[in-house]
Design an enzyme around this catalytic site. Structure first.
Site, PDB file in Angstrom:
ATOM      1  N   ASP A  72       0.817  -1.035   0.073  1.00  0.00           N
ATOM      2  CA  ASP A  72      -0.020   0.056  -0.068  1.00  0.00           C
ATOM      3  C   ASP A  72       0.845   1.165   0.109  1.00  0.00           C
ATOM      4  O   ASP A  72       1.656   1.420   0.883  1.00  0.00           O
ATOM      5  CB  ASP A  72      -0.871   0.114   1.269  1.00  0.00           C
ATOM      6  CG  ASP A  72      -1.865   1.248   1.541  1.00  0.00           C
ATOM      7  OD1 ASP A  72      -1.611   2.089   0.470  1.00  0.00           O
ATOM      8  OD2 ASP A  72      -2.935   1.135   1.915  1.00  0.00           O
ATOM      9  N   VAL A  73       0.862   2.126  -1.102  1.00  0.00           N
ATOM     10  CA  VAL A  73       1.601   3.259  -1.170  1.00  0.00           C
ATOM     11  C   VAL A  73       1.508   4.103  -0.221  1.00  0.00           C
ATOM     12  O   VAL A  73       2.448   5.169   0.187  1.00  0.00           O
ATOM     13  CB  VAL A  73       1.613   3.656  -2.393  1.00  0.00           C
ATOM     14  CG1 VAL A  73       2.596   3.222  -3.710  1.00  0.00           C
ATOM     15  CG2 VAL A  73       0.272   4.077  -3.091  1.00  0.00           C
ATOM     16  N   TYR A 158      -8.904  13.724  -8.463  1.00  0.00           N
ATOM     17  CA  TYR A 158      -8.048  13.074  -9.189  1.00  0.00           C
ATOM     18  C   TYR A 158      -7.202  13.954 -10.086  1.00  0.00           C
ATOM     19  O   TYR A 158      -6.033  13.974 -10.345  1.00  0.00           O
ATOM     20  CB  TYR A 158      -8.841  12.264 -10.051  1.00  0.00           C
ATOM     21  CG  TYR A 158      -8.216  11.349 -10.937  1.00  0.00           C
ATOM     22  CD1 TYR A 158      -7.764  10.033 -10.675  1.00  0.00           C
ATOM     23  CD2 TYR A 158      -8.218  11.888 -12.477  1.00  0.00           C
ATOM     24  CE1 TYR A 158      -6.898   9.478 -11.658  1.00  0.00           C
ATOM     25  CE2 TYR A 158      -7.175  10.735 -13.543  1.00  0.00           C
ATOM     26  CZ  TYR A 158      -7.137   9.618 -12.793  1.00  0.00           C
ATOM     27  OH  TYR A 158      -6.219   8.744 -13.903  1.00  0.00           O
ATOM     28  N   LYS A 162      -3.286  14.709 -10.284  1.00  0.00           N
ATOM     29  CA  LYS A 162      -2.411  14.547 -11.548  1.00  0.00           C
ATOM     30  C   LYS A 162      -1.814  15.608 -11.806  1.00  0.00           C
ATOM     31  O   LYS A 162      -0.766  15.715 -12.666  1.00  0.00           O
ATOM     32  CB  LYS A 162      -3.426  14.053 -12.543  1.00  0.00           C
ATOM     33  CG  LYS A 162      -3.935  12.479 -12.335  1.00  0.00           C
ATOM     34  CD  LYS A 162      -2.913  11.468 -12.075  1.00  0.00           C
ATOM     35  CE  LYS A 162      -3.249  10.016 -11.865  1.00  0.00           C
ATOM     36  NZ  LYS A 162      -2.236   8.942 -11.984  1.00  0.00           N
ATOM     37  N   THR A 193      -8.559   0.461 -19.070  1.00  0.00           N
ATOM     38  CA  THR A 193      -8.488  -0.352 -17.789  1.00  0.00           C
ATOM     39  C   THR A 193      -9.608  -0.322 -17.256  1.00  0.00           C
ATOM     40  O   THR A 193     -10.724   0.399 -17.386  1.00  0.00           O
ATOM     41  CB  THR A 193      -7.305   0.292 -17.148  1.00  0.00           C
ATOM     42  OG1 THR A 193      -7.756   1.474 -16.703  1.00  0.00           O
ATOM     43  CG2 THR A 193      -6.180   0.573 -18.078  1.00  0.00           C
TER      44      THR A 193
HETATM   45  P1  NAI Z   1      -6.024   0.266 -12.460  1.00  0.00           P
HETATM   46  O1  NAI Z   1      -6.892   0.395 -11.609  1.00  0.00           O
HETATM   47  O2  NAI Z   1      -5.945  -1.123 -13.265  1.00  0.00           O
HETATM   48  O3  NAI Z   1      -4.375   0.449 -11.968  1.00  0.00           O
HETATM   49  C1  NAI Z   1      -4.150   1.220 -10.781  1.00  0.00           C
HETATM   50  C2  NAI Z   1      -3.157   0.392  -9.910  1.00  0.00           C
HETATM   51  O4  NAI Z   1      -2.823   1.052  -8.836  1.00  0.00           O
HETATM   52  C3  NAI Z   1      -3.641  -1.075  -9.443  1.00  0.00           C
HETATM   53  O5  NAI Z   1      -3.044  -1.941  -9.794  1.00  0.00           O
HETATM   54  C4  NAI Z   1      -3.849  -0.791  -7.767  1.00  0.00           C
HETATM   55  O6  NAI Z   1      -3.439  -1.996  -7.077  1.00  0.00           O
HETATM   56  C5  NAI Z   1      -2.897   0.224  -7.639  1.00  0.00           C
HETATM   57  N1  NAI Z   1      -3.127   0.719  -6.414  1.00  0.00           N
HETATM   58  C6  NAI Z   1      -4.417   1.580  -6.001  1.00  0.00           C
HETATM   59  N2  NAI Z   1      -4.146   1.784  -4.802  1.00  0.00           N
HETATM   60  C7  NAI Z   1      -2.951   1.657  -4.080  1.00  0.00           C
HETATM   61  C8  NAI Z   1      -2.201   1.727  -2.906  1.00  0.00           C
HETATM   62  N3  NAI Z   1      -2.833   2.390  -2.278  1.00  0.00           N
HETATM   63  N4  NAI Z   1      -1.027   1.500  -2.933  1.00  0.00           N
HETATM   64  C9  NAI Z   1      -0.522   0.704  -4.082  1.00  0.00           C
HETATM   65  N5  NAI Z   1      -1.148   0.515  -5.315  1.00  0.00           N
HETATM   66  C10 NAI Z   1      -2.360   0.705  -5.222  1.00  0.00           C
HETATM   67  O7  NAI Z   1      -6.132   1.410 -13.437  1.00  0.00           O
HETATM   68  P2  NAI Z   1      -4.963   1.904 -14.562  1.00  0.00           P
HETATM   69  O8  NAI Z   1      -5.816   2.868 -15.573  1.00  0.00           O
HETATM   70  O9  NAI Z   1      -4.029   0.866 -15.039  1.00  0.00           O
HETATM   71  O10 NAI Z   1      -4.244   3.170 -13.781  1.00  0.00           O
HETATM   72  C11 NAI Z   1      -2.875   3.024 -13.687  1.00  0.00           C
HETATM   73  C12 NAI Z   1      -2.275   4.749 -13.443  1.00  0.00           C
HETATM   74  O11 NAI Z   1      -2.646   5.115 -14.946  1.00  0.00           O
HETATM   75  C13 NAI Z   1      -3.098   5.387 -12.544  1.00  0.00           C
HETATM   76  O12 NAI Z   1      -2.217   6.322 -11.774  1.00  0.00           O
HETATM   77  C14 NAI Z   1      -4.266   6.101 -13.259  1.00  0.00           C
HETATM   78  O13 NAI Z   1      -4.625   7.466 -12.632  1.00  0.00           O
HETATM   79  C15 NAI Z   1      -3.436   6.551 -14.532  1.00  0.00           C
HETATM   80  N6  NAI Z   1      -4.333   6.799 -15.662  1.00  0.00           N
HETATM   81  C16 NAI Z   1      -5.204   5.813 -16.167  1.00  0.00           C
HETATM   82  C17 NAI Z   1      -5.954   6.423 -17.302  1.00  0.00           C
HETATM   83  C18 NAI Z   1      -6.890   5.509 -17.773  1.00  0.00           C
HETATM   84  O14 NAI Z   1      -7.767   6.135 -18.842  1.00  0.00           O
HETATM   85  N7  NAI Z   1      -7.126   4.010 -17.427  1.00  0.00           N
HETATM   86  C19 NAI Z   1      -5.812   7.692 -17.859  1.00  0.00           C
HETATM   87  C20 NAI Z   1      -4.803   8.525 -17.387  1.00  0.00           C
HETATM   88  C21 NAI Z   1      -4.065   8.022 -16.145  1.00  0.00           C
END
Ligand code: NAI
Length: 253
Positions: A72-73, A158, A162, A193
């Site tokens: 957990d970050v 959010y 960002k 995702t």
């Molecule tokens: P996702 O939900 O699959 O990935 C998020 C990840 O963050 C997960 O693996 C989860 O386990 C981890 N996470 C959440 N809370 C946590 C915590 N407290 N400690 C450790 N790990 C934690 O969704 P996605 O889309 O892959 O997101 C990855 C990154 O990309 C995020 O930072 C998101 O904001 C960013 N992002 C995503 C976009 C999209 O359209 N999917 C667009 C722009 C940015």
């Protein structure tokens, strides 16, 4: 997208047994168990990197060849304990992120939770791994967003987190350059995702988004993973403090 919560720590890969110190290029991906983070890890593995993933959860079809452990970050002590296991590191990808719905980001607790994960988690990890990255001229890539520059009527935390990730990227780029550590960010647009599932499964919203994307499609996690791989590679050796949009042109349309 087979993400499901991990039942217990027993399911963690025993990543501490792997001798990362003898590998030539080592990367840590935080938030690496699903979505964009997982794609980053897989692209790097394909390119010969040794990768270790950490995060709150991972996909149920997780590739066992990639070590994964729950982390957990927002838990500073746990993050510090993991960082201490890596006296040297070549790349850190900060991909952990959350978004809250139904107005939760307008409440104090919700706002804080998002900032804690998306911004402070990125800041803590970067500082805790900084010295390990400095040993080999390593690189950090932070995952920002198109919402780093836009205002969001639904998700103020959010968007604020960002926007701050971009500022943090620039500040760390300046601060860490004398150590030989580069710090860059990617700003993904609409990527398929679970985090973007709400917008994607709302037909009206989804089609409005797609129409605005000049390239005419949503991104795949690997579209981001390939750019991250570039940013941690030797090919980007003179690039620091950059924020690269990975959005099919969404921001310029
Ligand atoms: P996702 O939900 O699959 O990935 C998020 C990840 O963050 C997960 O693996 C989860 O386990 C981890 N996470 C959440 N809370 C946590 C915590 N407290 N400690 C450790 N790990 C934690 O969704 P996605 O889309 O892959 O997101 C990855 C990154 O990309 C995020 O930072 C998101 O904001 C960013 N992002 C995503 C976009 C999209 O359209 N999917 C667009 C722009 C940015």
């Amino acid at each position: 997208m087979n993400a499901g919560p991990i039942a217990s720590r027993e399911q963690d890969t025993d990543w501490t047994r792997k001798d990362f110190m003898n590998e030539s290029r080592v990367a840590v991906v935080i938030g690496g168990g699903t979505g964009i983070g997982r794609a980053c890890a897989e692209v790097l593995v394909e390119r010969g990197w040794s990768v270790c993933c950490f995060g709150r959860d991972r996909d149920t079809d997780w590739p066992e060849v990639i070590p994964f452990a729950q982390l957990d970050v927002t838990d500073d002590a746990a993050l510090a304990a993991v960082a201490a296991k890596f006296p040297r590191l070549d790349a850190l990808v900060n991909s952990a992120g959350i978004i809250l719905h139904e107005g939760q980001e307008f409440e104090g607790d919700g706002f804080r939770r998002v900032i804690d994960v998306n911004l402070i988690g990125t800041e803590r990890a970067s500082v805790l791994f900084r010295d390990a990255l400095a040993t080999h001229g390593g690189a950090i890539v932070n995952v920002a967003s198109v919402w780093s520059s836009f205002g969001s009527a639904r998700n103020p935390a959010y968007s604020a987190s960002k926007g701050a990730v971009v500022s943090l990227t620039r500040s760390h780029a300046v601060a860490f350059a004398p150590l030989g550590v580069r710090v860059n960010a990617v700003a993904p647009g609409w990527i398929e995702t679970r985090l973007s599932e709400r917008a994607r499964t709302d037909p009206a919203r989804s089609s409005a988004i797609t129409q605005r994307i000049p390239m005419g499609r949503w991104g795949e996690p690997r579209d981001v993973g390939d750019v991250v791989a570039f940013l941690v590679s030797e090919e980007s050796r003179y690039v620091t403090g950059a924020v690269i949009p990975v959005d099919g042109g969404y921001c310029i349309a």
